[in-house]
Design an enzyme around this catalytic site. Structure first.
Site, mmCIF file in Angstrom:
data_model
loop_
_atom_site.group_PDB
_atom_site.id
_atom_site.type_symbol
_atom_site.label_atom_id
_atom_site.label_comp_id
_atom_site.label_asym_id
_atom_site.label_seq_id
_atom_site.Cartn_x
_atom_site.Cartn_y
_atom_site.Cartn_z
ATOM 1 N N LYS A 1 -7.005 -5.097 -2.901
ATOM 2 C CA LYS A 1 -7.720 -5.638 -1.730
ATOM 3 C C LYS A 1 -8.687 -4.593 -1.198
ATOM 4 O O LYS A 1 -8.528 -3.404 -1.497
ATOM 5 C CB LYS A 1 -6.715 -6.054 -0.661
ATOM 6 C CG LYS A 1 -5.889 -4.900 -0.142
ATOM 7 C CD LYS A 1 -4.786 -5.385 0.765
ATOM 8 C CE LYS A 1 -3.980 -4.222 1.295
ATOM 9 N NZ LYS A 1 -4.759 -3.299 2.150
ATOM 10 N N ASP B 1 0.789 -1.248 0.000
ATOM 11 C CA ASP B 1 0.000 0.000 0.000
ATOM 12 C C ASP B 1 0.819 1.295 0.000
ATOM 13 O O ASP B 1 0.496 2.225 0.756
ATOM 14 C CB ASP B 1 -0.980 -0.002 1.192
ATOM 15 C CG ASP B 1 -1.928 -1.186 1.169
ATOM 16 O OD1 ASP B 1 -1.827 -2.035 0.259
ATOM 17 O OD2 ASP B 1 -2.775 -1.282 2.083
ATOM 18 N N CYS C 1 -1.903 -2.630 7.639
ATOM 19 C CA CYS C 1 -1.840 -3.557 6.498
ATOM 20 C C CYS C 1 -0.509 -4.309 6.399
ATOM 21 O O CYS C 1 -0.492 -5.475 6.002
ATOM 22 C CB CYS C 1 -2.150 -2.799 5.220
ATOM 23 S SG CYS C 1 -3.871 -2.238 5.203
HETATM 24 C C1 VGL Z 1 -4.738 0.777 5.641
HETATM 25 C C2 VGL Z 1 -6.265 1.590 7.143
HETATM 26 C C3 VGL Z 1 -7.282 1.388 6.266
HETATM 27 C C4 VGL Z 1 -3.314 0.425 5.297
HETATM 28 C C5 VGL Z 1 -5.765 0.557 4.744
HETATM 29 O O1 VGL Z 1 -2.981 0.301 4.118
HETATM 30 O O2 VGL Z 1 -2.529 0.271 6.238
HETATM 31 N N1 VGL Z 1 -4.994 1.288 6.838
HETATM 32 N N2 VGL Z 1 -7.021 0.869 5.057
#
Ligand code: VGL
Ligand code: ZN
Length: 343
Positions: free
Chosen positions: A206, A85, A251
């Site tokens: 995802k 991410d 994540c």
């Molecule tokens: C994430 C919170 C919500 C991340 C993704 O990538 O860490 N954190 N969605």
């Protein structure tokens, strides 16, 4: 294999006893400048997992399995880098990590990850992306779209970012609330433009189901469905998974936890990851270490990937995998036996 066995079978009785196998482990788990400390518990647990007949010594037959399956994972690991991410929204967009309680900067991971991509011989590289539809359950802006369960401590009107709300579902769902982020095809969902994207990488999206969040690049938060990451890694015979990116305590950590659950020898790259909340980052580190992951800085990774640096924790995971595979084979055999007896 025979030579190796004979070298460590100091008393030449055709078995590696505990002392001899300890010596083997001592020489195995080393790095460029010396030996890793192997705790007594680690050393004994590893031997127990590999000692199929449970007689306190490793015979030639057991050593053959060690050689083919355990030592191979340790001496010839196949490593994947999973970059979690590294998207605009987490760096300078709606969910910028720099505005989160730990006040870390998501930008910091980019040069470190780029350097890893340039200098380390990974078998494969994976990029994951949080990839939400606009009506996603995790967005605080959408809180009025779903019924809140009567057991939820936080009500719809009072919910703030980082609160956990329980939605009625079905299925009933506890959900931490975040600001709207990484909406499919938006600028915020793109990888940061400075992140090096290598050819022939695996790309995983995802969090695409509006009604369930997915922190990990493997499973969603309720393990109702999986991405194809485990299939991709298995097809490539990956043994070791290196995880880094954003956010450490969300994540990145969840991906590492699921990686271990799948039996991958798992390494979290500390300086190539940034997180939301310090207490949660520390809790995640403790959890990972407890479950057998290794946490290292990026300057250690090249030696680990080329097996110059061989960690006892990962050797333990390799032994667990051997024992697990043996158990599955046995179960399969006894099933076959049972069905042929029934005929
Ligand atoms: C994430 C919170 C919500 C991340 C993704 O990538 O860490 N954190 N969605
Ligand atoms: Zn998300």
């Amino acid at each position: 294999m025979k030579t190796c066995f004979d070298v460590f079978d100091a008393d030449r009785d055709g078995f590696l006893n505990e002392t001899e196998f300890t010596e083997l482990q001592h020489h195995l788990f080393r790095h460029r400048d010396g030996f890793h400390a192997v705790s007594d518990k680690q050393r004994i647990d590893i031997m127990k997992l590999l000692d199929e007949k449970q007689d306190g010594k490793i015979d030639r037959e057991e050593f053959q399995t060690c050689w083919l399956h355990w030592l191979r994972q340790i001496l010839e690991p196949k490593s994947a880098l999973v970059i979690v991410d590294v998207q605009n929204d987490f760096i300078s967009g709606t969910m910028s990590i720099s505005n989160c309680p730990a006040k870390q900067d998501g930008n910091d991971v980019i040069p470190i990850i780029n350097r890893l991509l340039e200098n380390v011989n990974f078998e494969c590289v994976v990029y994951s992306a949080d990839w939400h539809p606009a009506n996603h359950i995790s967005f605080i802006e959408n809180i009025k779209q779903r019924e809140i369960h009567h057991t939820s401590k936080v009500t719809g009107g009072a919910a703030k970012i980082y609160d956990t709300v329980i939605f009625s579902g079905p299925p009933i769902m506890d959900q931490k609330m975040w600001p709207c982020h990484c909406v499919q095809d938006s600028w915020g969902a793109r990888y940061h433009p400075d992140l090096k994207v290598v050819d022939r990488a695996i790309h995983i999206t995802k969090g695409t189901n509006p009604d369930i969040d997915s922190y990990s690049a493997f499973w969603d938060n309720k393990k109702l469905s999986q991405t194809n990451l485990v299939c991709e890694l298995t097809q490539k015979a990956i043994t070791d998974v290196y995880v880094c990116g954003l956010a450490y305590d969300v994540c990145v950590g969840s991906t590492a936890v699921h990686s271990i659950e799948h039996g991958f020898r798992t390494v979290l790259i500390d300086d190539a990851s940034r997180g939301v909340e310090l207490a949660d980052i520390n809790a995640m580190k403790q959890k990972l270490i407890k479950t057998g992951a290794v946490i290292v800085d990026s300057d250690r990774v090249a030696d680990m990937v080329d097996a110059t640096d061989r960690r006892p924790e990962l050797g333990y995971q390799a032994a667990l995998n051997v024992a697990m595979a043996r158990k599955l084979v046995k179960e399969e055999e006894s099933k076959k036996q049972a069905s042929s007896n029934g005929k």
